[in-house]
Design a protein around this motif. Sequence first.
Motif, short mmCIF file in Angstrom:
data_model
loop_
_atom_site.label_atom_id
_atom_site.label_comp_id
_atom_site.label_asym_id
_atom_site.label_seq_id
_atom_site.Cartn_x
_atom_site.Cartn_y
_atom_site.Cartn_z
N ALA A 199 0.41 -1.25 -0.05
CA ALA A 199 0.09 0.34 0.06
C ALA A 199 0.62 1.08 0.16
CB ALA A 199 -0.95 -0.32 1.00
N VAL A 200 1.92 1.19 0.30
CA VAL A 200 2.71 2.34 0.61
C VAL A 200 3.52 2.78 -0.19
CG1 VAL A 200 5.19 3.35 0.77
CG2 VAL A 200 3.82 2.11 2.98
N ASP A 201 3.54 1.98 -2.22
CA ASP A 201 3.94 1.90 -3.08
C ASP A 201 2.41 2.08 -3.53
OD1 ASP A 201 6.63 2.31 -2.67
OD2 ASP A 201 6.61 -0.09 -2.89
N ASP A 209 -2.96 5.22 -5.90
CA ASP A 209 -4.22 5.30 -5.64
C ASP A 209 -4.49 5.95 -4.12
OD1 ASP A 209 -7.09 5.93 -4.98
OD2 ASP A 209 -7.30 3.12 -4.13
N PRO A 210 -4.93 7.29 -4.56
CA PRO A 210 -4.89 8.41 -2.96
C PRO A 210 -5.09 7.62 -2.00
CG PRO A 210 -5.02 9.37 -5.30
CD PRO A 210 -4.85 7.96 -5.44
N ALA A 211 -6.17 6.89 -1.95
CA ALA A 211 -7.04 6.36 -0.44
C ALA A 211 -5.94 5.13 -0.10
CB ALA A 211 -8.70 5.64 -1.45
N THR A 212 -5.43 4.77 -0.91
CA THR A 212 -4.71 3.21 -0.52
C THR A 212 -3.56 3.80 0.31
OG1 THR A 212 -5.15 2.14 -2.01
CG2 THR A 212 -3.31 1.31 -1.12
N ALA A 272 -2.30 3.51 4.29
CA ALA A 272 -1.58 2.83 4.90
C ALA A 272 -0.52 4.32 5.60
CB ALA A 272 -0.09 2.67 3.79
N VAL A 273 -0.26 5.58 5.48
CA VAL A 273 0.47 6.32 6.44
C VAL A 273 -0.85 6.27 7.99
CG1 VAL A 273 0.23 8.50 6.70
CG2 VAL A 273 0.44 8.06 4.59
N ALA A 274 -1.85 6.41 7.41
CA ALA A 274 -2.85 5.91 9.14
C ALA A 274 -1.59 4.78 9.91
CB ALA A 274 -4.62 5.82 8.53
N ALA A 275 -2.06 3.37 9.23
CA ALA A 275 -1.69 2.35 9.82
C ALA A 275 -0.12 2.37 9.68
CB ALA A 275 -1.62 1.21 8.33
#
Length: 75
Positions: A10-12, A15-18, A22-25
């Motif tokens: 997800a970090v890579d 898609d902005p939502a993904t 990932a940032v939140a996680a």
Amino acid sequence: MTSMTELAAAVDSRDPATGLAAVAALRRLVEELEAVHVTNARAHGWSWEAIASALGVRRQSAHKKHAGRIAGGLR
């Protein structure tokens, strides 16, 4: 996100939502890791000043954030 593999993918993501998920996680993971390691440092006799220095924050900030959570009077 439930696994480190999913988080790494997800970090890579483009898609902005993904990416934002990932940032939140990652933010939650960092908070958990910090709490674990601060507790460990206190159990090994580290001062709040030493912990704060290692974290790059002021002693008062580290103490305020973690002291109330640590059980056993290690304040």
